[in-house]
Design a protein around this motif. Structure first.
Motif, PDB file in Angstrom:
ATOM      1  N   GLU A   5     -25.978  60.582 -14.679  1.00  0.00           N
ATOM      2  CA  GLU A   5     -25.889  59.527 -15.635  1.00  0.00           C
ATOM      3  C   GLU A   5     -26.484  60.133 -16.801  1.00  0.00           C
ATOM      4  O   GLU A   5     -26.534  59.764 -18.097  1.00  0.00           O
ATOM      5  CB  GLU A   5     -26.686  58.092 -15.252  1.00  0.00           C
ATOM      6  CG  GLU A   5     -26.777  56.970 -16.464  1.00  0.00           C
ATOM      7  CD  GLU A   5     -27.599  55.807 -15.796  1.00  0.00           C
ATOM      8  OE1 GLU A   5     -27.755  55.067 -16.495  1.00  0.00           O
ATOM      9  OE2 GLU A   5     -27.687  55.775 -14.654  1.00  0.00           O
ATOM     10  N   LYS A  44     -28.048  60.301 -22.316  1.00  0.00           N
ATOM     11  CA  LYS A  44     -27.195  59.552 -21.446  1.00  0.00           C
ATOM     12  C   LYS A  44     -25.623  59.959 -21.741  1.00  0.00           C
ATOM     13  O   LYS A  44     -25.224  60.018 -22.839  1.00  0.00           O
ATOM     14  CB  LYS A  44     -27.351  58.019 -21.862  1.00  0.00           C
ATOM     15  CG  LYS A  44     -27.016  57.055 -20.853  1.00  0.00           C
ATOM     16  CD  LYS A  44     -27.358  55.847 -21.208  1.00  0.00           C
ATOM     17  CE  LYS A  44     -27.766  54.809 -20.354  1.00  0.00           C
ATOM     18  NZ  LYS A  44     -28.157  53.536 -20.757  1.00  0.00           N
ATOM     19  N   SER A  46     -23.110  58.128 -21.378  1.00  0.00           N
ATOM     20  CA  SER A  46     -22.075  57.230 -22.175  1.00  0.00           C
ATOM     21  C   SER A  46     -22.516  57.396 -23.533  1.00  0.00           C
ATOM     22  O   SER A  46     -21.600  57.079 -24.280  1.00  0.00           O
ATOM     23  CB  SER A  46     -22.623  55.732 -21.547  1.00  0.00           C
ATOM     24  OG  SER A  46     -23.936  55.418 -21.742  1.00  0.00           O
ATOM     25  N   ASP A  47     -23.791  57.764 -23.904  1.00  0.00           N
ATOM     26  CA  ASP A  47     -24.112  57.795 -25.495  1.00  0.00           C
ATOM     27  C   ASP A  47     -23.239  59.035 -25.864  1.00  0.00           C
ATOM     28  O   ASP A  47     -22.944  59.265 -27.049  1.00  0.00           O
ATOM     29  CB  ASP A  47     -25.457  58.016 -25.673  1.00  0.00           C
ATOM     30  CG  ASP A  47     -26.397  56.745 -25.534  1.00  0.00           C
ATOM     31  OD1 ASP A  47     -25.760  55.817 -25.615  1.00  0.00           O
ATOM     32  OD2 ASP A  47     -27.674  56.784 -25.317  1.00  0.00           O
ATOM     33  N   ASP A  49     -20.548  60.314 -24.779  1.00  0.00           N
ATOM     34  CA  ASP A  49     -19.043  59.885 -24.899  1.00  0.00           C
ATOM     35  C   ASP A  49     -18.930  59.095 -26.164  1.00  0.00           C
ATOM     36  O   ASP A  49     -17.945  59.287 -26.865  1.00  0.00           O
ATOM     37  CB  ASP A  49     -18.704  58.880 -23.854  1.00  0.00           C
ATOM     38  CG  ASP A  49     -18.691  59.739 -22.440  1.00  0.00           C
ATOM     39  OD1 ASP A  49     -18.161  60.957 -22.319  1.00  0.00           O
ATOM     40  OD2 ASP A  49     -18.765  58.967 -21.231  1.00  0.00           O
ATOM     41  N   ASP A  50     -19.971  58.176 -26.437  1.00  0.00           N
ATOM     42  CA  ASP A  50     -19.661  57.511 -27.740  1.00  0.00           C
ATOM     43  C   ASP A  50     -19.765  58.360 -28.979  1.00  0.00           C
ATOM     44  O   ASP A  50     -19.173  58.314 -30.018  1.00  0.00           O
ATOM     45  CB  ASP A  50     -20.798  56.379 -27.975  1.00  0.00           C
ATOM     46  CG  ASP A  50     -20.618  55.199 -26.964  1.00  0.00           C
ATOM     47  OD1 ASP A  50     -19.496  55.233 -26.456  1.00  0.00           O
ATOM     48  OD2 ASP A  50     -21.474  54.440 -26.655  1.00  0.00           O
TER      49      ASP A  50
END
Length: 74
Positions: A5, A44, A46-47, A49-50
């Protein structure tokens, strides 16, 4: 395979497709990419990816530095 993660700087650079952690580090200085962990040295997934999808959403506001003297208009 389990995807972690959080990634350190080197692994985040590889994840984003950069050859070196230094070039990635220089790039993210211009953006407000959130950092996590006790030493603020983790990113992170997900960050990331964004960030790769829309880097402009992480643009930081320009910092106005004081130069010591600011002329005042009368």
């Amino acid at each position: 395979m389990i995807r972690p993660e959080y990634l350190n700087l080197k692994n985040a650079a590889v994840y984003c497709g950069y050859n070196s952690a230094r070039s990635f580090s220089n790039l993210i200085k211009e953006y407000e990419l959130p950092k996590y962990g006790p030493n603020r040295n983790r990113f992170k997934v997900s960050d990331l990816d964004d960030f790769m999808e829309s880097p402009t959403s992480f643009v930081s506001a320009p910092v106005r530095r004081r130069t010591g003297f600011t002329p005042v208009e009368i």
